[in-house]
Enzyme design. Structure first.
Site, PDB file in Angstrom:
ATOM      1  N   GLY A   1       6.443   9.177   3.137  1.00  0.00           N
ATOM      2  CA  GLY A   1       6.547  10.299   2.221  1.00  0.00           C
ATOM      3  C   GLY A   1       7.356  10.002   0.972  1.00  0.00           C
TER       4      GLY A   1
ATOM      5  N   LEU B   1      -1.215  10.398   5.743  1.00  0.00           N
ATOM      6  CA  LEU B   1      -0.355   9.919   4.669  1.00  0.00           C
ATOM      7  C   LEU B   1       0.511   8.747   5.125  1.00  0.00           C
ATOM      8  CD1 LEU B   1       0.692  10.331   1.760  1.00  0.00           C
ATOM      9  CD2 LEU B   1       2.430  11.862   2.718  1.00  0.00           C
ATOM     10  N   ASP B   2       0.397   7.623   4.407  1.00  0.00           N
ATOM     11  CA  ASP B   2       1.210   6.417   4.625  1.00  0.00           C
ATOM     12  C   ASP B   2       1.042   5.833   6.024  1.00  0.00           C
ATOM     13  OD1 ASP B   2       2.216   6.627   2.041  1.00  0.00           O
ATOM     14  OD2 ASP B   2       3.928   7.836   2.658  1.00  0.00           O
ATOM     15  N   GLU B   3      -0.110   6.064   6.644  1.00  0.00           N
ATOM     16  CA  GLU B   3      -0.340   5.549   7.993  1.00  0.00           C
ATOM     17  C   GLU B   3      -1.591   4.677   8.093  1.00  0.00           C
ATOM     18  OE1 GLU B   3      -0.093   8.327  11.159  1.00  0.00           O
ATOM     19  OE2 GLU B   3       1.834   9.163  10.519  1.00  0.00           O
TER      20      GLU B   3
END
Length: 279
Positions: A196, A222-224
């Site tokens: 994040g 998100l961001d994975e």
């Protein structure tokens, strides 16, 4: 002609021999080969670089019986064709500048067809490089419209890859899914830590001794997305959060450039949520 072949399939005896024989029949000279057998998934992943006097159509035709027999997911790439990139950036331009430099010195063999930003800060950089620049401000009311413009730009420019070089807008789930495996993001932390916003400030608050950066494929989570490349740097208690940010800039630039290079050279293969990297 110089080609790169990548494929994956259920693992069993005879696969490598079948591919090698098919290529040899077309006069191929294999220059480089990598393979990995996932013993858990019982799946083989392979990358071959080779030269041959045969055309791409002839190579595809000779490999088709092998692909069918072994139920392969296969991709054949002509190494003479430069991958086409769209770079997206917000205010921080360090990762963009490094990509432009690596393309200019031919370390990164790709063509940057356009730069897209939600700010005007990098317009002069794009003009100096002779690259079209699109300033598309984004807010909650026009986000879907701007993604439609981006979708049209991908089609118009025949872009192979979108690179988020510190583009600080979250793409929609629908667009991320549609472009699966074709968007690379640089996140300014050593994922899965500090996802994040403001990850360096999160790291500072936790008093970590290592910070880092992660280049990954974009997914709706998100961001994975599957991780391509990572790097770290040591920090101490004497540094401020702003020092973390400054130290991270060079890491981000290097990690993103290496990830894009791996992708355009067909050295990254997806294996579920993981990646196989043939470096």
């Amino acid at each position: 002609m110089h080609f790169t072949l990548t494929f994956s399939c259920p693992d069993k005896p005879g696969i490598v021999a079948a591919v090698s024989t098919a290529l040899a029949d077309k006069g191929a000279d294999i220059l480089e080969t990598h393979q990995f057998s996932d013993r858990t998934a019982h799946r083989l992943f392979m990358r071959l670089a080779f030269t041959t006097p045969a055309s791409m159509e002839d190579i595809r035709a000779c490999l088709e019986p092998v692909r069918t027999e072994f139920n392969m997911t296969m991709r054949l790439h002509d190494a003479a064709v430069l991958p086409r990139l769209i770079i997206m950036v917000s205010k921080f331009d360090h990762a963009l500048l490094n990509l432009l430099y690596q393309v200019r010195v031919n370390w990164l063999r790709a063509e940057i067809v356009t730069i897209v930003s939600n700010h005007q800060d990098s317009a002069a950089t794009a003009a100096q490089a002779g690259i079209p620049y699109y300033y598309w401000p984004v807010n909650k009311d026009n986000k879907a419209e701007q993604e439609d413009r981006l979708r049209a730009l991908v089609s118009e420019t025949k872009a192979d890859l979108i690179v988020l070089a510190r583009y600080m807008q979250v793409l929609s789930d629908a667009f991320s899914t549609e472009m699966s495996g074709r968007i690379i993001n640089i996140h300014h932390s050593f994922l899965p830590s500090f996802k994040g916003a403001r990850p360096y400030h999160q790291a500072f608050a936790r008093g970590v001794k290592l910070i880092g950066a992660t280049a990954h494929y974009v997914t709706p989570d998100l961001d994975e997305g599957p991780i391509i490349e990572q790097e770290t740097a040591r920090v101490t208690h004497s540094l401020s959060a702003e020092d973390y940010v400054a130290a991270g800039r060079s890491i981000e630039s290097q990690v993103l450039a290496r990830a894009v290079k791996l992708h355009v050279e067909q050295r990254v293969m997806l294996n579920g949520h993981r990646t196989i990297i043939f470096s």
